[in-house]
Write a protein that holds these residues in place. Structure first.
Motif, PDB file in Angstrom:
ATOM      1  N   ILE A 147      -7.343  41.655 -24.350  1.00 33.37           N
ATOM      2  CA  ILE A 147      -7.644  40.763 -22.793  1.00 33.37           C
ATOM      3  C   ILE A 147      -8.868  39.876 -23.970  1.00 33.37           C
ATOM      4  N   ASP A 148      -8.530  38.609 -22.580  1.00 30.06           N
ATOM      5  CA  ASP A 148      -9.979  38.278 -23.074  1.00 30.06           C
ATOM      6  C   ASP A 148     -11.067  38.383 -23.026  1.00 30.06           C
ATOM      7  N   LEU A 149     -12.549  38.120 -24.298  1.00 33.54           N
ATOM      8  CA  LEU A 149     -13.740  39.031 -24.371  1.00 33.54           C
ATOM      9  C   LEU A 149     -14.931  38.133 -24.514  1.00 33.54           C
ATOM     10  N   THR A 150     -15.894  38.026 -24.190  1.00 29.00           N
ATOM     11  CA  THR A 150     -16.528  37.515 -24.164  1.00 29.00           C
ATOM     12  C   THR A 150     -17.755  37.831 -25.300  1.00 29.00           C
ATOM     13  N   ASP A 151     -18.201  36.538 -26.427  1.00 24.34           N
ATOM     14  CA  ASP A 151     -19.059  37.472 -27.775  1.00 24.34           C
ATOM     15  C   ASP A 151     -20.477  37.314 -26.568  1.00 24.34           C
ATOM     16  N   LEU A 152     -21.334  37.814 -28.215  1.00 19.96           N
ATOM     17  CA  LEU A 152     -22.688  37.932 -27.824  1.00 19.96           C
ATOM     18  C   LEU A 152     -23.092  36.501 -27.329  1.00 19.96           C
ATOM     19  N   ASP A 153     -22.725  35.527 -27.842  1.00 19.67           N
ATOM     20  CA  ASP A 153     -23.658  34.096 -27.650  1.00 19.67           C
ATOM     21  C   ASP A 153     -23.184  33.867 -26.327  1.00 19.67           C
ATOM     22  N   GLY A 154     -22.010  34.963 -25.109  1.00 15.74           N
ATOM     23  CA  GLY A 154     -21.370  34.090 -24.359  1.00 15.74           C
ATOM     24  C   GLY A 154     -20.412  33.037 -24.340  1.00 15.74           C
ATOM     25  N   ARG A 155     -19.676  33.135 -25.633  1.00 15.20           N
ATOM     26  CA  ARG A 155     -18.505  32.518 -25.212  1.00 15.20           C
ATOM     27  C   ARG A 155     -16.978  33.019 -25.068  1.00 15.20           C
ATOM     28  N   LEU A 156     -16.440  32.566 -24.232  1.00 18.07           N
ATOM     29  CA  LEU A 156     -15.238  33.800 -24.033  1.00 18.07           C
ATOM     30  C   LEU A 156     -13.957  33.313 -24.968  1.00 18.07           C
ATOM     31  N   TRP A 157     -13.555  34.352 -25.432  1.00 15.58           N
ATOM     32  CA  TRP A 157     -12.076  33.868 -26.155  1.00 15.58           C
ATOM     33  C   TRP A 157     -11.424  34.154 -25.546  1.00 15.58           C
TER      34      TRP A 157
END
Length: 197
Positions: A147-157
């Motif tokens: 699934i789509d994930l958001t990293d700790l810097d707020g970037r959506l992968w």
């Protein structure tokens, strides 16, 4: 590509439960994952090879995987059949406090083929453990999903990027990453030739 697959290689299907369709999850990739896993399951059943179904029983109060909720049930397409083993887990790793390793060892199984969801969560944890425990491990990349994930810097992968990176991390060190079609073709060819797959 030709694959040498052990005659008693076990198919392990991880967490293909109705909860994966819950709307709380972010967008996922690979809508064909269930269909490809079902093709693997059909081939394993036809060949009389061992099949194990992993069912997640969440301890989180609001989880769709919590027992006694509809989401905890297996997807109809991938429901266990007669004589197939169900392994119930409460962590993301199918080997932790489940008896899975002992079951595989007890049947003399040294090779596993893994499909399921989610790739970057329970599938990843299970594949890594299988590899670390010395099982020859195959991961079927198009019979799993992310699934789509958001990293700790707020970037959506995107789910596609998460999937690709997870596969890259697992391939070679923990597992051999394969695709459904050539893997099944190799299995069927070897069986048809009368040679142990």
């Amino acid at each position: 590509m030709s694959y040498k697959i052990a005659e008693n290689a076990a198919l392990i299907i991880v967490d293909f439960q109705k909860a994966i369709d819950d709307s709380r999850w972010e967008r996922r990739n690979n809508p064909d994952a269930e269909g490809n896993a079902a093709r693997l399951l059909e081939a394993w059943r036809a060949a009389g090879r061992p099949v194990l179904h992993v069912q997640h029983l969440s301890t989180e109060p609001d989880s769709p995987y919590r027992p006694a909720q509809p989401g905890c049930d297996f997807k109809d397409l991938l429901a266990p059949g007669p004589g197939e083993i169900v392994v119930q887990k409460r962590t993301n790793n199918a080997f932790i406090d489940t008896g899975l390793e002992a079951t595989l060892r007890g049947f003399g199984i040294g090779e596993v083929v893994i499909a399921g969801v989610l790739l970057h969560n329970s599938v990843d944890a299970t594949v890594r453990m299988a590899g670390n425990l010395g099982f020859r491990t195959w991961l079927v990349e198009d019979a799993t999903a992310s699934i789509d994930l958001t990293d700790l810097d707020g970037r959506l992968w995107s789910a596609e990027d998460v999937h690709a990176l997870s596969l890259a991390q697992l391939n070679g060190e923990y597992a051999s990453v394969v695709r459904t079609e050539p893997f099944l073709a190799a299995l069927q060819t070897l069986v048809a030739d009368g040679a142990p797959a």
